[in-house]
Motif scaffolding. Structure first.
Motif, PDB file in Angstrom:
ATOM      1  N   LEU A  82      29.592 -11.160   4.493  1.00 57.94           N
ATOM      2  CA  LEU A  82      30.401 -12.055   5.322  1.00 57.94           C
ATOM      3  C   LEU A  82      30.807 -13.313   4.562  1.00 57.94           C
ATOM      4  O   LEU A  82      31.899 -13.850   4.759  1.00 57.94           O
ATOM      5  CB  LEU A  82      29.630 -12.424   6.591  1.00 57.94           C
ATOM      6  N   MET A  83      29.943 -13.779   3.659  1.00 55.93           N
ATOM      7  CA  MET A  83      30.294 -14.921   2.803  1.00 55.93           C
ATOM      8  C   MET A  83      31.492 -14.573   1.922  1.00 55.93           C
ATOM      9  O   MET A  83      32.403 -15.386   1.733  1.00 55.93           O
ATOM     10  CB  MET A  83      29.100 -15.306   1.918  1.00 55.93           C
ATOM     11  N   THR A  84      31.485 -13.354   1.386  1.00 57.81           N
ATOM     12  CA  THR A  84      32.590 -12.898   0.540  1.00 57.81           C
ATOM     13  C   THR A  84      33.903 -12.875   1.308  1.00 57.81           C
ATOM     14  O   THR A  84      34.941 -13.328   0.821  1.00 57.81           O
ATOM     15  CB  THR A  84      32.300 -11.481  -0.013  1.00 57.81           C
ATOM     16  N   ILE A  85      33.840 -12.355   2.542  1.00 53.57           N
ATOM     17  CA  ILE A  85      35.042 -12.325   3.388  1.00 53.57           C
ATOM     18  C   ILE A  85      35.549 -13.739   3.660  1.00 53.57           C
ATOM     19  O   ILE A  85      36.752 -14.024   3.547  1.00 53.57           O
ATOM     20  CB  ILE A  85      34.736 -11.610   4.723  1.00 53.57           C
ATOM     21  N   ALA A  86      34.636 -14.642   4.007  1.00 52.37           N
ATOM     22  CA  ALA A  86      35.016 -16.017   4.354  1.00 52.37           C
ATOM     23  C   ALA A  86      35.635 -16.736   3.160  1.00 52.37           C
ATOM     24  O   ALA A  86      36.688 -17.376   3.282  1.00 52.37           O
ATOM     25  CB  ALA A  86      33.786 -16.778   4.856  1.00 52.37           C
ATOM     26  N   ILE A  87      34.988 -16.640   1.997  1.00 52.08           N
ATOM     27  CA  ILE A  87      35.498 -17.315   0.793  1.00 52.08           C
ATOM     28  C   ILE A  87      36.877 -16.779   0.417  1.00 52.08           C
ATOM     29  O   ILE A  87      37.793 -17.545   0.076  1.00 52.08           O
ATOM     30  CB  ILE A  87      34.512 -17.143  -0.385  1.00 52.08           C
ATOM     31  N   LYS A  88      37.021 -15.463   0.487  1.00 51.11           N
ATOM     32  CA  LYS A  88      38.302 -14.845   0.155  1.00 51.11           C
ATOM     33  C   LYS A  88      39.421 -15.357   1.057  1.00 51.11           C
ATOM     34  O   LYS A  88      40.533 -15.665   0.604  1.00 51.11           O
ATOM     35  CB  LYS A  88      38.184 -13.322   0.268  1.00 51.11           C
ATOM     36  N   LYS A  89      39.134 -15.491   2.354  1.00 50.09           N
ATOM     37  CA  LYS A  89      40.163 -15.930   3.298  1.00 50.09           C
ATOM     38  C   LYS A  89      40.426 -17.427   3.204  1.00 50.09           C
ATOM     39  O   LYS A  89      41.542 -17.884   3.455  1.00 50.09           O
ATOM     40  CB  LYS A  89      39.763 -15.532   4.720  1.00 50.09           C
ATOM     41  N   ILE A  90      39.397 -18.196   2.855  1.00 51.56           N
ATOM     42  CA  ILE A  90      39.590 -19.641   2.678  1.00 51.56           C
ATOM     43  C   ILE A  90      40.504 -19.920   1.493  1.00 51.56           C
ATOM     44  O   ILE A  90      41.364 -20.810   1.536  1.00 51.56           O
ATOM     45  CB  ILE A  90      38.228 -20.351   2.497  1.00 51.56           C
ATOM     46  N   LEU A  91      40.335 -19.153   0.418  1.00 50.86           N
ATOM     47  CA  LEU A  91      41.087 -19.378  -0.814  1.00 50.86           C
ATOM     48  C   LEU A  91      42.457 -18.706  -0.819  1.00 50.86           C
ATOM     49  O   LEU A  91      43.328 -19.077  -1.599  1.00 50.86           O
ATOM     50  CB  LEU A  91      40.276 -18.879  -2.022  1.00 50.86           C
TER      51      LEU A  91
END
Length: 208
Positions: A82-91
């Motif tokens: 979920l961290m990976t998903i969040a970081i990807k969408k933030i950037l």
């Protein structure tokens, strides 16, 4: 309406409160791709809640030991994902998609929610705690088990139906720029929740 059914509905409502990382993901999906895709994903999670409720009812005395054995490791995995998903969408650049009614996509969203919830095996412990608090015990009565499981399904489905309806109507009142800012904020929350989950699980795993 039986007391077991009412307790099952209450359990379903509690389990479906959209405060955890996966719940936040469903809200974000509702904002980006529309109400029904978010609801389909949420129903995947509700299905696993019903399945884990059955496990808890059948093995309520033995299930806790197995959960403790694996929950830290699995929590770390789902947190990192979920961290990976969040970081990807933030950037990345967020595109607000037009709402399309496509059965194929709904099925994909449903199984996405199914997998997310299935990995989060610690839910069984939460369910067991709720059952204990509500004084739900397995008395080997099939009728009681059916009522509880039906209640969990009804409670979860109803709460997510209401939640996605509210979020989708809120979506209609915002322009695309504000929606993008809102989605970025939701993903920041997802990143924070996931990071806390990973850190807490790592600490417990190391001590364990």
């Amino acid at each position: 309406m039986g007391l077991s059914l009412l307790k099952g509905i209450l359990t379903g409502l509690i389990l479906s409160l959209p405060f955890g990382p996966v719940g936040i993901y469903c809200i974000e999906l509702t904002i980006v791709e529309g109400r029904w895709k978010g609801y389909a994903t949420a129903m995947g999670m509700v299905t696993i809640d019903v399945f884990y409720s059955l496990i808890s009812l059948l093995f309520i005395a033995k299930v806790e030991e197995k959960i403790v054995k694996y929950e830290h490791f699995l929590s770390i995995l789902i947190g990192l994902f979920l961290m990976t998903i969040a970081i990807k969408k933030i950037l990345s650049k967020i595109e607000i998609k037009e709402v399309k009614i496509e059965i194929k996509n709904f099925i994909q969203n449903y199984f996405t929610g199914l997998v997310f919830a299935l990995v989060n095996i610690s839910s069984i412990l939460v369910i067991t705690i709720i059952f204990t608090s509500l004084k739900i015990y397995n008395d080997n009565s099939p009728t009681q088990i059916y009522e509880i499981l039906l209640g969990v399904l009804a409670g979860g489905a109803t709460l997510w139906f209401t939640t996605t309806y509210i979020v989708a109507n809120f979506r209609k009142k915002l322009d695309k720029e504000r929606m993008v800012h809102l989605i970025k904020g939701v993903n920041v929350l997802l990143l924070i929740f996931s990071s806390v989950l990973v850190i807490k699980s790592l600490i417990k795993y190391i001590k364990f």
